[in-house]
Design a protein around this motif. Structure first.
Motif, PDB file in Angstrom:
ATOM      1  N   ALA A 169      79.353  47.345  -0.877  1.00  0.00           N
ATOM      2  CA  ALA A 169      78.534  47.846  -1.981  1.00  0.00           C
ATOM      3  C   ALA A 169      77.062  47.650  -1.660  1.00  0.00           C
ATOM      4  CB  ALA A 169      78.881  47.130  -3.283  1.00  0.00           C
ATOM      5  N   ILE A 170      76.266  48.646  -1.999  1.00  0.00           N
ATOM      6  CA  ILE A 170      74.815  48.568  -1.859  1.00  0.00           C
ATOM      7  C   ILE A 170      74.225  48.305  -3.232  1.00  0.00           C
ATOM      8  CG2 ILE A 170      72.731  49.914  -1.427  1.00  0.00           C
ATOM      9  CD1 ILE A 170      74.095  51.211   0.889  1.00  0.00           C
ATOM     10  N   GLY A 171      73.364  47.301  -3.302  1.00  0.00           N
ATOM     11  CA  GLY A 171      72.791  46.905  -4.579  1.00  0.00           C
ATOM     12  C   GLY A 171      71.422  47.500  -4.815  1.00  0.00           C
ATOM     13  N   SER A 172      70.474  46.643  -5.178  1.00  0.00           N
ATOM     14  CA  SER A 172      69.170  47.100  -5.627  1.00  0.00           C
ATOM     15  C   SER A 172      68.345  47.724  -4.503  1.00  0.00           C
ATOM     16  CB  SER A 172      68.399  45.927  -6.242  1.00  0.00           C
ATOM     17  OG  SER A 172      68.335  44.848  -5.336  1.00  0.00           O
ATOM     18  N   HIS A 173      67.525  48.704  -4.888  1.00  0.00           N
ATOM     19  CA  HIS A 173      66.590  49.361  -3.978  1.00  0.00           C
ATOM     20  C   HIS A 173      65.173  48.943  -4.376  1.00  0.00           C
ATOM     21  CE1 HIS A 173      69.343  52.831  -2.576  1.00  0.00           C
ATOM     22  NE2 HIS A 173      70.090  51.947  -3.218  1.00  0.00           N
ATOM     23  N   THR A 174      64.305  48.728  -3.411  1.00  0.00           N
ATOM     24  CA  THR A 174      62.897  48.488  -3.680  1.00  0.00           C
ATOM     25  C   THR A 174      62.084  49.442  -2.811  1.00  0.00           C
ATOM     26  OG1 THR A 174      62.465  46.863  -1.930  1.00  0.00           O
ATOM     27  CG2 THR A 174      63.488  46.047  -3.946  1.00  0.00           C
TER      28      THR A 174
ATOM     29  N   VAL B 109      84.884  44.565 -11.574  1.00  0.00           N
ATOM     30  CA  VAL B 109      85.249  45.831 -10.936  1.00  0.00           C
ATOM     31  C   VAL B 109      84.333  46.946 -11.431  1.00  0.00           C
ATOM     32  CG1 VAL B 109      87.038  47.583 -10.704  1.00  0.00           C
ATOM     33  CG2 VAL B 109      87.639  45.167 -10.502  1.00  0.00           C
ATOM     34  N   SER B 110      84.066  46.955 -12.737  1.00  0.00           N
ATOM     35  CA  SER B 110      83.175  47.978 -13.298  1.00  0.00           C
ATOM     36  C   SER B 110      81.773  47.863 -12.724  1.00  0.00           C
ATOM     37  CB  SER B 110      83.127  47.849 -14.834  1.00  0.00           C
ATOM     38  OG  SER B 110      84.386  48.111 -15.398  1.00  0.00           O
ATOM     39  N   GLU B 111      81.284  46.629 -12.550  1.00  0.00           N
ATOM     40  CA  GLU B 111      79.956  46.412 -11.978  1.00  0.00           C
ATOM     41  C   GLU B 111      79.872  46.998 -10.574  1.00  0.00           C
ATOM     42  OE1 GLU B 111      78.940  42.314 -12.040  1.00  0.00           O
ATOM     43  OE2 GLU B 111      78.861  42.176 -14.231  1.00  0.00           O
ATOM     44  N   TYR B 112      80.887  46.759  -9.779  1.00  0.00           N
ATOM     45  CA  TYR B 112      80.855  47.236  -8.401  1.00  0.00           C
ATOM     46  C   TYR B 112      81.017  48.753  -8.329  1.00  0.00           C
ATOM     47  CZ  TYR B 112      80.516  42.763  -6.076  1.00  0.00           C
ATOM     48  OH  TYR B 112      80.041  41.564  -5.605  1.00  0.00           O
ATOM     49  N   LEU B 113      81.871  49.314  -9.191  1.00  0.00           N
ATOM     50  CA  LEU B 113      82.047  50.766  -9.189  1.00  0.00           C
ATOM     51  C   LEU B 113      80.778  51.487  -9.628  1.00  0.00           C
ATOM     52  CD1 LEU B 113      85.671  51.128 -10.583  1.00  0.00           C
ATOM     53  CD2 LEU B 113      84.859  51.896  -8.343  1.00  0.00           C
ATOM     54  N   ALA B 114      79.907  50.797 -10.350  1.00  0.00           N
ATOM     55  CA  ALA B 114      78.638  51.401 -10.765  1.00  0.00           C
ATOM     56  C   ALA B 114      77.631  51.452  -9.628  1.00  0.00           C
ATOM     57  CB  ALA B 114      78.050  50.627 -11.945  1.00  0.00           C
ATOM     58  N   MET B 115      77.913  50.719  -8.541  1.00  0.00           N
ATOM     59  CA  MET B 115      77.014  50.706  -7.388  1.00  0.00           C
ATOM     60  C   MET B 115      77.401  51.807  -6.409  1.00  0.00           C
ATOM     61  SD  MET B 115      76.889  46.616  -6.588  1.00  0.00           S
ATOM     62  CE  MET B 115      76.863  45.422  -7.933  1.00  0.00           C
ATOM     63  N   GLU B 116      76.603  51.913  -5.370  1.00  0.00           N
ATOM     64  CA  GLU B 116      76.930  52.806  -4.265  1.00  0.00           C
ATOM     65  C   GLU B 116      77.950  52.081  -3.391  1.00  0.00           C
ATOM     66  OE1 GLU B 116      74.584  54.921  -0.516  1.00  0.00           O
ATOM     67  OE2 GLU B 116      73.466  54.213  -2.273  1.00  0.00           O
ATOM     68  N   MET B 117      79.176  52.598  -3.342  1.00  0.00           N
ATOM     69  CA  MET B 117      80.262  51.879  -2.689  1.00  0.00           C
ATOM     70  C   MET B 117      80.885  52.654  -1.543  1.00  0.00           C
ATOM     71  SD  MET B 117      82.623  49.740  -5.329  1.00  0.00           S
ATOM     72  CE  MET B 117      83.378  48.989  -3.872  1.00  0.00           C
TER      73      MET B 117
ATOM     74  N   ASP C 261      60.623  48.820  -0.128  1.00  0.00           N
ATOM     75  CA  ASP C 261      60.802  48.552   1.296  1.00  0.00           C
ATOM     76  C   ASP C 261      62.225  48.168   1.685  1.00  0.00           C
ATOM     77  OD1 ASP C 261      57.969  48.818   2.036  1.00  0.00           O
ATOM     78  OD2 ASP C 261      57.707  47.018   0.831  1.00  0.00           O
ATOM     79  N   TYR C 262      62.998  47.650   0.738  1.00  0.00           N
ATOM     80  CA  TYR C 262      64.290  47.086   1.066  1.00  0.00           C
ATOM     81  C   TYR C 262      65.421  47.782   0.307  1.00  0.00           C
ATOM     82  CZ  TYR C 262      61.442  43.157   2.703  1.00  0.00           C
ATOM     83  OH  TYR C 262      60.513  42.382   3.339  1.00  0.00           O
ATOM     84  N   ILE C 263      66.594  47.775   0.931  1.00  0.00           N
ATOM     85  CA  ILE C 263      67.832  48.095   0.232  1.00  0.00           C
ATOM     86  C   ILE C 263      68.772  46.934   0.498  1.00  0.00           C
ATOM     87  CG2 ILE C 263      69.854  49.598   0.098  1.00  0.00           C
ATOM     88  CD1 ILE C 263      68.123  51.950   0.729  1.00  0.00           C
ATOM     89  N   ARG C 264      69.316  46.384  -0.562  1.00  0.00           N
ATOM     90  CA  ARG C 264      70.136  45.190  -0.445  1.00  0.00           C
ATOM     91  C   ARG C 264      71.614  45.535  -0.272  1.00  0.00           C
ATOM     92  NH1 ARG C 264      71.232  40.849  -5.308  1.00  0.00           N
ATOM     93  NH2 ARG C 264      72.793  39.571  -4.212  1.00  0.00           N
ATOM     94  N   ILE C 265      72.231  44.947   0.740  1.00  0.00           N
ATOM     95  CA  ILE C 265      73.681  45.025   0.867  1.00  0.00           C
ATOM     96  C   ILE C 265      74.255  43.962  -0.058  1.00  0.00           C
ATOM     97  CG2 ILE C 265      75.648  44.739   2.413  1.00  0.00           C
ATOM     98  CD1 ILE C 265      73.885  45.674   4.702  1.00  0.00           C
ATOM     99  N   LYS C 266      74.902  44.418  -1.102  1.00  0.00           N
ATOM    100  CA  LYS C 266      75.390  43.512  -2.133  1.00  0.00           C
ATOM    101  C   LYS C 266      76.640  42.762  -1.688  1.00  0.00           C
ATOM    102  CE  LYS C 266      76.118  41.951  -6.405  1.00  0.00           C
ATOM    103  NZ  LYS C 266      75.241  40.996  -7.101  1.00  0.00           N
ATOM    104  N   SER C 267      77.563  43.474  -1.046  1.00  0.00           N
ATOM    105  CA  SER C 267      78.830  42.841  -0.719  1.00  0.00           C
ATOM    106  C   SER C 267      79.545  43.585   0.397  1.00  0.00           C
ATOM    107  CB  SER C 267      79.731  42.804  -1.968  1.00  0.00           C
ATOM    108  OG  SER C 267      81.055  42.439  -1.655  1.00  0.00           O
TER     109      SER C 267
END
Length: 276
Positions: free
Chosen positions: A197-202, A175-183, A204-210
């Motif tokens: 949740a949106i994960g890592s940014h690069t 839960v803490s990991e996900y709350l640290a993301m853009e949710m 060119d890409y932004i990853r949809i984590k979940s």
């Protein structure tokens, strides 16, 4: 040891290799840890190993064709990981060579006292279409991790999913990991029916984590709305949406295709642990 791994920077020349640059999977992996001091990156100038003290080690074998005829290099990778006393290892291998990993099974189980705990395939999806016009933002809330009401709402959502997600022993950490993301959450009457949740940014890409939807609310279009909303948000940032999906999750695979994602690649993921 024939293969020497050395600690390198996230800006090492190895990452300028055309094969690496053209591989969105590996590019995304390295970009997400490039400037994070919690990670260590090692390389023998052919393979890349990403390790973090909290989560074990991820091995990205991105010059994948070499595996077919170079088992000795896999032996040295496993020896390196053993000598580093890393208890849990994740090895990501391109799908086109995943069928040639019988040697790795033998090496890890017999010579190095590692055992394969899990194996499954991950599909890599990217979105290349235009903004979605059939989506609505009504009910979708951006989660503020400094808002206690939001934190409690998200926690309660995942509490209802903990059995399905197998989070019983790691609930608070996840839960803490996900709350640290853009949710984001799909909220009705003060209750979250879905989260994203949106994960890592690069570059060119932004990853949809979940994207997760409560069981009673599935097949009502909520997942589609959440995913479409994120696609629009990412496109507005001038980036390409991407995500990884467990091939065995038929419902999720169908959702990504419906939204307009297209499969770009596939990985085989091996999770190995010390048998002791």
């Amino acid at each position: 040891m024939d293969t020497i791994f050395e600690k390198i920077s996230g800006n090492d020349d190895i990452f300028k290799n055309p094969e690496y640059v053209s591989d969105s999977i590996i590019f995304n992996a390295i970009e997400s840890v490039r400037d994070d001091d919690a990670y260590n990156i090692y390389s023998d100038h052919k393979y890349v190993i990403i390790s973090t003290p909290k989560n074990g080690c991820r091995v990205w074998i991105w010059t994948s064709t070499s595996i077919k005829n170079d088992t000795s290099r896999l032996v040295n990778i496993c020896r390196f990981l053993r000598d580093c006393n890393i208890p849990k290892v994740e090895i990501y291998v391109k799908q086109d060579v995943a069928g040639n990993l019988s040697d790795l099974y033998a090496i890890t189980s017999l010579e190095l006292d590692y055992v394969v705990k899990d194996e499954f395939s991950l599909a890599v999806f990217t979105y290349s279409g235009e903004k979605k016009t059939d989506t609505v933002s009504d009910g979708i809330v951006t989660i503020d991790r400094n808002n206690p009401a939001h934190v409690e709402m998200v926690t309660e959502f995942y509490r209802q999913c903990r059995e399905e997600f197998r989070w019983n022993e790691k609930f608070d950490r996840k839960v803490s990991e996900y709350l640290a993301m853009e949710m984001y959450a799909y909220v009705r009457d003060g209750k979250a029916l879905a989260t994203a949740a949106i994960g890592s940014h690069t570059n060119d890409y932004i990853r949809i984590k979940s994207i997760a939807v409560l069981k009673p609310e599935r097949r009502k279009g909520i997942g589609y709305q959440m995913c479409s909303y994120l696609v629009n948000e990412i496109l507005e940032n001038g980036k390409t949406p991407m995500l990884y999906a467990h091939v065995g999750n038929v419902a999720a695979m169908a959702l990504w295709n419906k939204v307009g994602f297209r499969q770009r690649d596939k990985l085989s993921l091996l999770k190995i642990e010390d048998s002791n």
